[in-house]
Each structure stands twice: as structure tokens, then as C-alpha cells.
Design an enzyme around this catalytic site. Structure first.
Site, PDB file in Angstrom:
ATOM      1  N   THR A  67      -3.137  -2.977   8.005  1.00  0.00           N
ATOM      2  CA  THR A  67      -1.714  -2.781   7.908  1.00  0.00           C
ATOM      3  C   THR A  67      -0.903  -3.974   7.454  1.00  0.00           C
ATOM      4  O   THR A  67      -0.471  -4.072   6.322  1.00  0.00           O
ATOM      5  CB  THR A  67      -1.173  -2.352   9.267  1.00  0.00           C
ATOM      6  OG1 THR A  67      -2.110  -1.502   9.854  1.00  0.00           O
ATOM      7  CG2 THR A  67       0.143  -1.649   9.114  1.00  0.00           C
ATOM      8  N   THR A 117      -6.100  13.588   1.890  1.00  0.00           N
ATOM      9  CA  THR A 117      -6.226  14.959   1.366  1.00  0.00           C
ATOM     10  C   THR A 117      -5.549  15.046   0.010  1.00  0.00           C
ATOM     11  O   THR A 117      -4.675  14.258  -0.308  1.00  0.00           O
ATOM     12  CB  THR A 117      -5.590  15.988   2.313  1.00  0.00           C
ATOM     13  OG1 THR A 117      -4.200  15.698   2.455  1.00  0.00           O
ATOM     14  CG2 THR A 117      -6.270  15.970   3.644  1.00  0.00           C
ATOM     15  N   ASN A 120       0.407  10.813   8.160  1.00  0.00           N
ATOM     16  CA  ASN A 120      -0.881  10.477   8.760  1.00  0.00           C
ATOM     17  C   ASN A 120      -1.876  11.625   8.731  1.00  0.00           C
ATOM     18  O   ASN A 120      -3.083  11.406   8.755  1.00  0.00           O
ATOM     19  CB  ASN A 120      -0.676   9.994  10.198  1.00  0.00           C
ATOM     20  CG  ASN A 120      -0.194   8.574  10.208  1.00  0.00           C
ATOM     21  OD1 ASN A 120      -0.935   7.669   9.835  1.00  0.00           O
ATOM     22  ND2 ASN A 120       1.056   8.379  10.584  1.00  0.00           N
ATOM     23  N   THR A 146       0.879  -1.176   0.000  1.00  0.00           N
ATOM     24  CA  THR A 146       0.000   0.000   0.000  1.00  0.00           C
ATOM     25  C   THR A 146       0.912   1.221   0.000  1.00  0.00           C
ATOM     26  O   THR A 146       1.338   1.666  -1.047  1.00  0.00           O
ATOM     27  CB  THR A 146      -0.971  -0.049   1.196  1.00  0.00           C
ATOM     28  OG1 THR A 146      -0.266  -0.395   2.364  1.00  0.00           O
ATOM     29  CG2 THR A 146      -2.079  -1.051   0.938  1.00  0.00           C
TER      30      THR A 146
END
Lengths: 404, 404
Positions: free
Chosen positions: A189, A404, A399, A152
Site C-alpha cells: 500500500t 475481476t 475490494n 497504483t
């Protein structure tokens, strides 16, 4: 920037274990985000899962399906299928049914895994559409692609390979993992998949994995958060030309030791790629009354934002370490018995700064990229180690800027 | 930048409680860093201290001296006298003896408190030299100066004053505190001093304080670290013109309620000035099976770096809250029963995002400087609240750049 150079190793094929990947367009438009692992008939499969009470839909399904003869593992990145309610369960089950239909197996022989954004519906149609492609790719030589497909926000693919010999018979163990903390993937995760061509019954394989995970993946922390999707799977195809490994045998001891080693190396790679990490810290707690006590002290230090920011700044701020030891909840600890070392430099002794300690010596160690913090509690014989990384501006940046 | 406007309130004098401050040059060269509080004969004094196993030398001495008739509190900022070994104990005892000599009392009637850098010897000679000056300053009207003298990296002085009336008799309660996390003072963090002119016996005063602290100072967290020097003291001069407050009386209930209120307000001021804080978050856990369970869930959320960075970014990332609830270690929690609100906006219901939730509504709440996160566990009747602040770049900056 991860800690250290971490090139992907050469990973030999494992007979009976095939891998296929593709880009299903789940979140990535270019990179592969779907992995199918196919196990030969007669393989055994063990797994451990997150202890988070709110585990994701695929974790529920994989746990249940593990009781059957597991033959396929379907892994997607980009979407965690967590916090998705009943629809998430329906979706996870649907992907298993889809795999079964394409390969001609049983849906309950498929273990599903998801990692990525939580709270968004799994794009099942995209996965369904991509499955024939993935199945067409299945091959024993694709470990590198598999390690990349499950990433990821990892900055590098993580793989470990180990060859052992039992009575002249070579046995291969391959492991891949993804981690990075809980950032872009949010809290979905850690995933790790380890495969071997050894022949070993499922209960013994499960026991072997559980012991190894406890000493490896359960000894690392980036931020103390436990994912809803964490899972580690150990697969054994049984295709190696040698007798079954049985409990209590010398073969088992060698095999278990190798699995432990692979798990520890993969766990360390996850920490090296921890979000915003600039340093790797080994917290070694010695002279504890029990392993549990040693782990508790180690994790309290490894979780402390104060300790982690001090290491980011290369500041040998031993008071923060001492205070973390003090609040670990161990009764009747005696400050005067505690000794703290940074690598070979003794920094705390007899309840205060060591008389032979110099700030220059401390700073010399702190400048390193990898540091061992040794805490001697002076209470017993137990010793345990916890791995963590430092806490940098980039941790906050990664984080805070997510989504955004 | 602290959260909100926090002007220092008008604080009336309390008969029988005098304060004196000066600059002793402990770390600051200009600002006052030494405070002496003098209690009239017959005053009672209660205190609670850090649970850190490695508490500082002055904590050891204050705990022991509390058994005697406490008459003086000596507080220095700039040096924690923690991690200082046997010399630290000798130094703390010496400052008590010095106070006793200057004022003509007993050394064991002095309670010492230190806050500031740890691991450095207390500059006793500077304190000794400054004591006559401080004693010369003693006055009932110096609460503002006292609040400033105990500051370390606090960005504003913290005070709360409350007037209650018992049968027409006015009773004043003043409280001052310092906090800011564990930054410049390192881990010698929270100190709070509360005084009243009420007449109340020591055991009842201690009980009153212990209950209030549990619901106030023990319900806040900046970074989960527990200081080696934390202390909260409640002093009662008995100079008010009214009878003693006794256990079980209505007067006691009113008094205890006021003390609770002052403690809660001081605790909130500490969070508003948390290191790098840009937001104040109230984590309210409802429908828990017990208070302990509610606090456990609340603190797990309040400690999570992932939750705190999301709030810093004004990102309504409910998955991180949900995952924190899930890893709080509560057995048999049912995801489908959990509801999460941000202020009035329901964001999670039935195990996933609420059907009527919109990202715009969530972001509207997140933009605020103060946010209430309400978690309904659907398991019982217990309700508890934990206060915390967000996790910003400045947190890392403040903690990484300390000592540089």
C-alpha cells in the site's frame, strides 16, 4: 472520488536529488511504473518499514542495504514482489545489481521498493530493459512524474513541498507518497519518499523520521490492514550551502518540525484518497491517561465498520462511537466522565446524550466532508489524533471487484 | 439473505421453565417484543455479560441481581436502554420492580435484558402495561415465540435443542439467541438464553457456561464490534427426575459437552444471519504455540475487511489472508513455515503460492456458501477456530441506512 480538491503543488528541485521515470510495462501499458531516485555522493538516507511479519522481498533487501551508503532508490508499481518466496528475494537483489551495473555503483547502495499485486513474480527482465531509459531521464525537476509513477489505484498524485530558512539559508523539503488503502495494489500500500538538501548525519536523520512517522503515517487508517510493503524514506543530499544540522540545536528543532509537517500532510492526502472515501474524519482523543491510551481509543473508533458506515450515511449515530470507546480495552473507564463532540456540537455528556443536543445540529455537522470527532475521556492530560475516512459502497466494490 | 436454510427446530418443553411473550409496542407495532421467562423455585441461573466498559443499564442490574435467587428474566427488543445515563438505571430497576409486583416476588430476583436502539429512553410505561398480559401467557411450550420476541433485525429466529441421557434419565437443553451483527439494534446485539431441566448448583453452572461461551460466542465475529448489551444466560430448573450433577463427575462431562454443543450451534446461527452475509467462513488456525495465539491470528483474519470483501467476491485472494496473519502481532513468525488451505486446496506453502495450486481450484472452493480457511503456523500444537461471514454491499447498506 477523493475528499476535497487536491492539486499537485509546485515542487522545486532539490540539489543532489535526481529522479527518472519510465513505463517498463510491469502492469501498466501507458503510465510510468518505474522510478529511480539518485542521491549525490555524501547524501544520508533514513527509512522506516512495515511491521508486518511477512514483509515483501524488497523490504528485506532495502532494510539490509540501508546500512551501506545508499545512493539509489528503485521503485516499481504494479507488482509488490510479496508472497513470492525465495525467487522474490533473488529478483529484488537482481534489480539492485542491474541498477549498480548501469550507473557504475555497488548493488548494496540500491534500495528497492515495490507496490502492486502480490503473489506474482516480479517481471525482472522488463525492469532490466527499462533501466537505461530511466537513468537517461535522471533530472532534478521531475517530482510530479515521480509521484505519478508510484501510483497504483490512487486517484491523484500526492506531493508536499516545504521551504524553511535556517540562519538565512533556505532548505527545501519535498515529499511524495502513494496510498489508497489496500485495493488494486492489494496490500502493498503505502510508500512515501521525502527528500531535502539539508546536511544531516544518518543517525539523526533516522531519529527525525521515526518520530515524524509515529505521529503521521502511524496515525492514519483506512481499513486497519497493515501492508507487507509499506515504507517511508527520508533522504538528505547535504547540497544546501549551510552547516550540518546537529542534534539538540535550534536548527534541528525547526527541521524536525518541518519533516513532521510534511509527513502529516502526506498522510492526510493518503486518507483523502482512501478507497471509496467520501469523508475525512479526525478522531481527537483528549484527557487520556497516556498517549498510548489516546491512540488506542482513537484507532478503535477509526477501525469500527459501524462508525465508518454511519459517517458515510451522515448519521450522527453517537452510540456507535460510545460503544467503540467502551470496547477499546481501557480498564476502569467511567462512562459518566466521557464527552463526545462532533466539531463544536456536544453530543454525549454524563453517560448519555447531551441535554442541549439536537438531531438537527448533529446532522448539520455530519453533512460536511470533513468532521472532527473529539472524545474527552476525563482521565488525564494526554491528547492524540487519528485520521480516517468513511466506509462506503465503493469500498466494497473496489475490494470485491479487484482481480475481476 | 442468511447463509443456508435455517428452519426453527422442534423444541420440547422444559419442566420448570415457562415463557410468555406479547407485543408491548416498544418499537414494533405487530411483532412480539417482550419476553418473560419464569424459573421454578430452586432453579439455578448463570450468566456472562459483555466486556464493553460502557455496558447498558440492564446489564449492570442483571449482573448485580444474579447474586440473588433469580426467578424471572425480562427481555425486551426494540430498545437497548444503553447510553441512557442515570435514567436508564432507574428504568431498568423499575421494570424489575414491576415484574416482582405482578408475580409476587422480589425485584432483585428479576434479571432485565434489553436489545435494540441505543440512546433512547426505555418506554417503561408500555412495558409495565404489558406485564400482566405476558404473565398470563406463561407456558412451557412457547420457545418458538420466545425466539421471535427477542429478534431485532435478525432474519430468522434462532433455536437449538439437545437431548442427553444420564444413567437413563433424559435431560433436555433448549437455547435461543438473537444476533445479526450490530445493525438495526445498533450495538445491542447478541442475547442467548439456554435452559435445562438438569439439577446443578449455581457455581458449577456458571463455570460450565463460562467455558462454553469462550469456545462459542467468543469465537464469532461479524464486524469486530462488541455490543454494550451482549449477554448469555444458562438456566437449570432442576425438575428432571435425577440426582444433582456434581463437579468432576462423568455426568458433568456429558452435560458440559452438550452445553458447549448448544452454544456453538447458536453462535453459528448468529453468523449465518450476520448482516449482509452471503458466506460462512470457518477460520481454523493450527500449529500455533498457544490457544491465545491461534485465536489472535484467527480473529485478525476474521476481522479484515480486505479478506471479507474478497470472500464476498469469491476471489481466492490469498495475499490478503497472508498479510492478515503477518500483522497479527505474533513475534518471530516464519513465513516459510506457514501453510494456507481453502478447504482441501493448499494455496500457500513455503512463503508463496503452492506449486500445485491452480486458480481454477481456488475459485471452485470460493464459489461455495461455506468455506474453511485453514492456517498452519508451523510453530506448535495449539488449534482454535473462529467463525465469521463475508462483507457485502448489504453490510454497508444495512448499516448506512439504519435510522433513515
Amino acid at each position: 472520488m477523493p475528499v476535497g480538491q487536491n492539486p499537485f503543488p509546485a515542487m522545486p528541485e532539490i540539489l543532489g536529488i535526481k529522479l527518472g521515470t519510465t513505463n517498463a510495462g510491469i502492469k501498466q501499458t501507458v503510465r510510468d511504473d518505474l522510478l529511480l531516485i539518485a542521491l549525490a555522493a555524501g547524501s544520508t538516507c533514513a527509512a522506516v518499514f512495515t511491521r508486518n511479519a511477512f514483509c515483501a522481498a524488497p523490504v528485506h533487501v532495502a532494510k539490509a542495504n540501508l546500512a551501506h551508503q545508499s545512493r539509489w532508490l528503485l521503485v516499481n508499481s504494479g507488482n509488490a514482489n510479496a508472497g513470492t518466496g525465495q525467487q522474490g528475494m533473488t529478483d529484488a537483489l537482481k534489480t539492485c545489481a542491474d541498477v549498480a551495473e548501469v550507473v557504475g555503483g555497488q548493488a548494496n547502495q540500491v534500495l528497492p521498493f515495490s507496490t502492486g499485486v502480490i503473489g506474482q513474480p516480479l517481471p525482472v527482465a522488463k525492469i532490466t530493459a527499462a533501466l537505461p531509459v530511466v537513468v537517461g531521464q535522471l533530472d532534478t525537476g521531475l517530482w510530479d512524474k515521480a509521484a505519478r509513477a508510484i501510483m497504483t489505484t490512487d486517484t491523484f498524485p500526492k506531493g508536499v513541498s516545504k521551504l524553511i530558512t535556517l540562519d538565512g539559508h533556505p532548505i527545501t523539503i519535498n515529499g511524495i507518497a502513494k496510498g489508497a488503502g489496500m485495493i488494486q495494489p492489494d496490500m502493498a500500500t503505502m510508500l512515501a519518499f521525502i527528500a531535502t538538501d539539508a546536511k544531516i548525519a544518518q543517525p539523526l536523520l533516522q531519529s527525525c523520521l521515526s518520530v515524524a512517522v509515529e505521529q503521521s503515517f502511524n496515525r492514519i487508517t483506512v481499513d486497519g490492514d497493515t501492508s507487507t510493503n509499506d515504507a517511508c524514506v527520508l533522504m538528505a543530499s547535504g547540497c544546501a550551502s549551510m552547516p550540518e544540522i546537529v542534534a539538540g540545536s535550534e536548527h534541528y528543532l525547526i527541521f524536525a518540525d518541518a519533516i513532521m509537517s510534511v509527513c502529516k500532510q502526506l498522510a492526510e492526502l493518503i486518507i483523502r484518497d482512501g478507497e471509496g472515501a467520501t469523508k475525512l474524519m479526525r478522531v481527537v482523543v483528549e484527557q487520556a491517561q497516556s498517549d498510548a491510551e489516546a491512540v488506542r481509543v482513537g484507532k478503535t473508533i477509526a477501525h469500527s465498520p459501524l462508525v465508518k458506515t454511519a459517517f458515510f450515511a451522515s448519521d450522527p449515530n453517537w452510540g456507535r462511537i460510545l460503544a467503540a470507546v467502551g470496547r477499546a480495552g481501557i480498564e476502569d473507564m467511567i462512562l459518566e466522565d466521557v464527552q463526545i463532540n462532533l466539531d463544536d456540537v456536544c453530543i454525549v455528556r454524563n453517560g448519555g446524550v447531551a441535554s442541549d443536543y439536537t438531531e438537527a445540529a448533529g446532522q448539520q455537522v455530519m453533512k460536511q466532508e470533513e468532521i472532527t470527532i473529539t472524545i474527552k475521556l476525563g482521565r488525564g492530560q494526554a491528547k492524540q489524533e487519528v485520521l480516517t475516512c468513511d466506509f462506503s459502497y465503493d469500498y466494497v466494490k473496489i475490494n470485491a471487484e479487484y482481480r475481476t
